[in-house]
Design an enzyme around this catalytic site. Structure first.
Site, mmCIF file in Angstrom:
data_model
loop_
_atom_site.group_PDB
_atom_site.id
_atom_site.type_symbol
_atom_site.label_atom_id
_atom_site.label_comp_id
_atom_site.label_asym_id
_atom_site.label_seq_id
_atom_site.Cartn_x
_atom_site.Cartn_y
_atom_site.Cartn_z
ATOM 1 N N ASP A 185 -8.144 14.289 -19.214
ATOM 2 C CA ASP A 185 -8.380 12.854 -19.347
ATOM 3 C C ASP A 185 -8.086 12.495 -20.803
ATOM 4 O O ASP A 185 -8.869 12.795 -21.704
ATOM 5 C CB ASP A 185 -9.836 12.545 -18.965
ATOM 6 C CG ASP A 185 -10.154 11.053 -19.046
ATOM 7 O OD1 ASP A 185 -9.442 10.340 -19.776
ATOM 8 O OD2 ASP A 185 -11.125 10.612 -18.392
ATOM 9 N N LYS A 206 -8.150 0.968 -20.935
ATOM 10 C CA LYS A 206 -8.468 1.085 -22.351
ATOM 11 C C LYS A 206 -7.204 0.881 -23.201
ATOM 12 O O LYS A 206 -6.645 -0.190 -23.178
ATOM 13 C CB LYS A 206 -9.140 2.434 -22.604
ATOM 14 C CG LYS A 206 -10.189 2.829 -21.537
ATOM 15 C CD LYS A 206 -11.437 1.976 -21.559
ATOM 16 C CE LYS A 206 -12.377 2.224 -20.371
ATOM 17 N NZ LYS A 206 -12.717 3.601 -20.080
ATOM 18 N N ARG A 244 0.841 -1.208 0.000
ATOM 19 C CA ARG A 244 0.000 0.000 0.000
ATOM 20 C C ARG A 244 0.873 1.254 0.000
ATOM 21 O O ARG A 244 0.482 2.290 -0.530
ATOM 22 C CB ARG A 244 -0.976 0.004 1.194
ATOM 23 C CG ARG A 244 -1.875 1.238 1.198
ATOM 24 C CD ARG A 244 -3.107 1.069 2.069
ATOM 25 N NE ARG A 244 -2.804 0.565 3.390
ATOM 26 C CZ ARG A 244 -2.184 1.245 4.354
ATOM 27 N NH1 ARG A 244 -1.793 2.494 4.149
ATOM 28 N NH2 ARG A 244 -1.939 0.689 5.519
ATOM 29 N N TYR A 304 -17.423 11.783 -20.404
ATOM 30 C CA TYR A 304 -17.731 10.436 -19.905
ATOM 31 C C TYR A 304 -18.783 10.527 -18.796
ATOM 32 O O TYR A 304 -18.624 11.289 -17.838
ATOM 33 C CB TYR A 304 -16.436 9.819 -19.379
ATOM 34 C CG TYR A 304 -16.525 8.373 -18.975
ATOM 35 C CD1 TYR A 304 -16.913 7.402 -19.894
ATOM 36 C CD2 TYR A 304 -16.187 7.964 -17.695
ATOM 37 C CE1 TYR A 304 -16.966 6.066 -19.530
ATOM 38 C CE2 TYR A 304 -16.242 6.635 -17.325
ATOM 39 C CZ TYR A 304 -16.626 5.689 -18.245
ATOM 40 O OH TYR A 304 -16.677 4.372 -17.879
HETATM 41 C C1 PLP Z 1 -13.347 4.272 -18.963
HETATM 42 C C2 PLP Z 1 -13.097 5.720 -18.773
HETATM 43 C C3 PLP Z 1 -12.894 6.254 -17.494
HETATM 44 C C4 PLP Z 1 -12.984 5.407 -16.241
HETATM 45 O O1 PLP Z 1 -11.976 4.458 -16.186
HETATM 46 P P1 PLP Z 1 -12.115 3.065 -15.369
HETATM 47 O O2 PLP Z 1 -10.789 2.441 -15.565
HETATM 48 O O3 PLP Z 1 -13.267 2.317 -15.972
HETATM 49 O O4 PLP Z 1 -12.393 3.424 -13.952
HETATM 50 C C5 PLP Z 1 -12.622 7.603 -17.392
HETATM 51 N N1 PLP Z 1 -12.582 8.408 -18.470
HETATM 52 C C6 PLP Z 1 -12.784 7.928 -19.716
HETATM 53 C C7 PLP Z 1 -12.712 8.863 -20.878
HETATM 54 C C8 PLP Z 1 -13.058 6.573 -19.903
HETATM 55 O O5 PLP Z 1 -13.276 6.105 -21.140
#
Ligand code: PLP
Length: 400
Positions: free
Chosen positions: A186, A211, A60, A114
């Site tokens: 993001d 992703k 942790r 999102y």
């Molecule tokens: C999937 C996604 C998230 C969240 O990510 P997780 O790994 O599912 O928690 C945040 N922003 C965007 C643009 C996403 O596609």
């Protein structure tokens, strides 16, 4: 006196035998998976220093596989430091919390972003009595509006979900900084390979590693990169709040990251091909791909993205409602109707009922997400096979 020692009890041997590798200078091509949650030292002074995070003693506080992944992401981002989290949502929450916002402070976020991020920010803003100001950041007048709002924190998405709009990040960064706000970008949809968001003015470059960075849909994770001054507090909070990325997930994500640059180049080429083929089909009302000259943000994408326009394509099925869109998903034979993106497999999603599910119908309408909007994360199969599968599924909807 005999020097013979009684062999240890089987229970003791079972626990202590086989716990140290022989001395070796070999460096494995692939790093080991460090599953141990805790380590020990011969020296009590070394243990003491490790508890301050100077060595690995308790995962942790600091874990071997997360540290290797952080080093690799920071190298791709050109960042001083990165911090990995158990998910993209945990990373977003960590950045929000790190701002120390006071009641009445204002936060700008994408109106067309999102859905889960919007829901999370709503909850955090309610709890902390902070004002949320959704803006469509790809609109040219959003920069002026942003300045007037005087926010403390601005969240932008490098390419919005699902309409694939591309805000002018340097202009937004300029306005955010003039207002004294921190800018978090993001970059999940473009990945660190296609868009260097820190160089374009972001203070925090954030990704859901679930992703493109992982690329194989086998581990959830999130990462934030930036200066030491930005990242160190996130790591400190992570020690107390425990939003960790586990060793197996970090290992799998690093393994995926090794091929990120070559995958993004191939995904981009395939997506452009699929977008062009969809555009030739009369049953498709509209194709959205930032690499096509008729995309509303093509000029911005050309300026800000390097080496391709990404793997995401969106399109509208002419005259379709939810029922026809669902029938389209069921008619796919090769592409998978799955609500995610960034995989080597082509993933197809009905935007209104999946990524925008948490938006109200009014919010969806304002964002321009209709019931006939389909989002495709174009995979690494033969691009003609992908296009033909989408076209045969459109044919099935037209026939029914
Ligand atoms: C999937 C996604 C998230 C969240 O990510 P997780 O790994 O599912 O928690 C945040 N922003 C965007 C643009 C996403 O596609």
């Amino acid at each position: 006196m005999s020097t013979h020692r009684k062999p240890a009890d089987l229970r003791t041997r079972a626990i202590h035998a086989g716990s140290r590798l022989p001395e070796s200078s070999a460096v494995p091509i692939t790093p080991a998976i460090h599953a141990a949650a805790v380590s020990w030292f011969d020296s009590a002074d070394e243990l003491d220093a490790a508890l301050d995070g100077k060595d690995f003693v308790y995962t942790r506080i600091r874990g071997e596989n997360p540290v290797l992944l952080e080093e690799a992401v920071a190298a791709l981002e050109g960042a001083e430091a990165s911090a990995v989290f158990g998910s993209g949502m945990a990373a977003l929450r960590a950045v929000f919390d790190a701002q120390g916002l006071a009641p009445g402070d204002r936060v700008v976020l994408p109106a067309d972003g999102y859905g889960a991020t919007r829901a999370l920010f709503k909850r955090l803003a309610d709890q902390q009595k902070v004002e949320l100001h959704p803006l469509k950041l790809s609109d040219p007048d959003s920069v002026e509006r942003l300045v007037a709002i005087r926010p403390r924190l601005v969240l932008a998405e490098s390419m919005t979900n699902p309409l694939l709009l591309v805000p002018d990040l340097p202009a937004i960064a300029h306005a955010a900084h003039a207002a004294g706000a921190a800018l978090v970008v993001d970059g999940t949809f473009t990945s660190p390979c296609l868009q260097p968001t820190l160089a374009q003015g972001a203070d925090y470059a954030l990704h859901s590693t679930t992703k493109w960075i992982n690329g194989h849909s086998d581990a959830t994770g999130g990462v934030v990169s930036g200066s030491h001054a930005r990242i160190d507090p996130l790591r400190g909070a992570r020690v107390l709040e425990g939003a960790l990325l586990g060793p197996f997930e970090a290992w799998l994500t690093l393994r995926g990251l090794r091929t990120l640059p070559v995958r993004m180049a191939a995904h981009s080429t395939h997506a452009l091909h699929v977008a062009r083929r969809l555009r030739e089909d009369g049953r498709v009302a509209r194709v959205l791909y930032p690499g096509l000259p008729d995309h509303p943000d093509h000029a911005t994408a050309r300026k800000l993205l390097h080496g391709g326009y990404g793997g995401m394509v969106a399109f509208e099925i002419g005259g379709a409602g939810r029922a026809e869109s669902f029938r389209f998903l069921e008619a796919l034979r090769l592409c998978r109707p799955a609500p995610s993106l960034g995989d080597v497999t082509t993933l197809v999603m009905h935007a209104a009922s999946a990524s925008a599910r948490r938006l109200t119908p009014e919010e969806r309408a304002a964002a321009g997400i209709g019931e006939n909007l389909i989002r495709v994360s174009v995979g690494l199969e033969d691009p003609d096979d992908i296009a033909e599968d989408l076209l045969q599924a459109l044919q099935a909807v037209a026939r029914s």
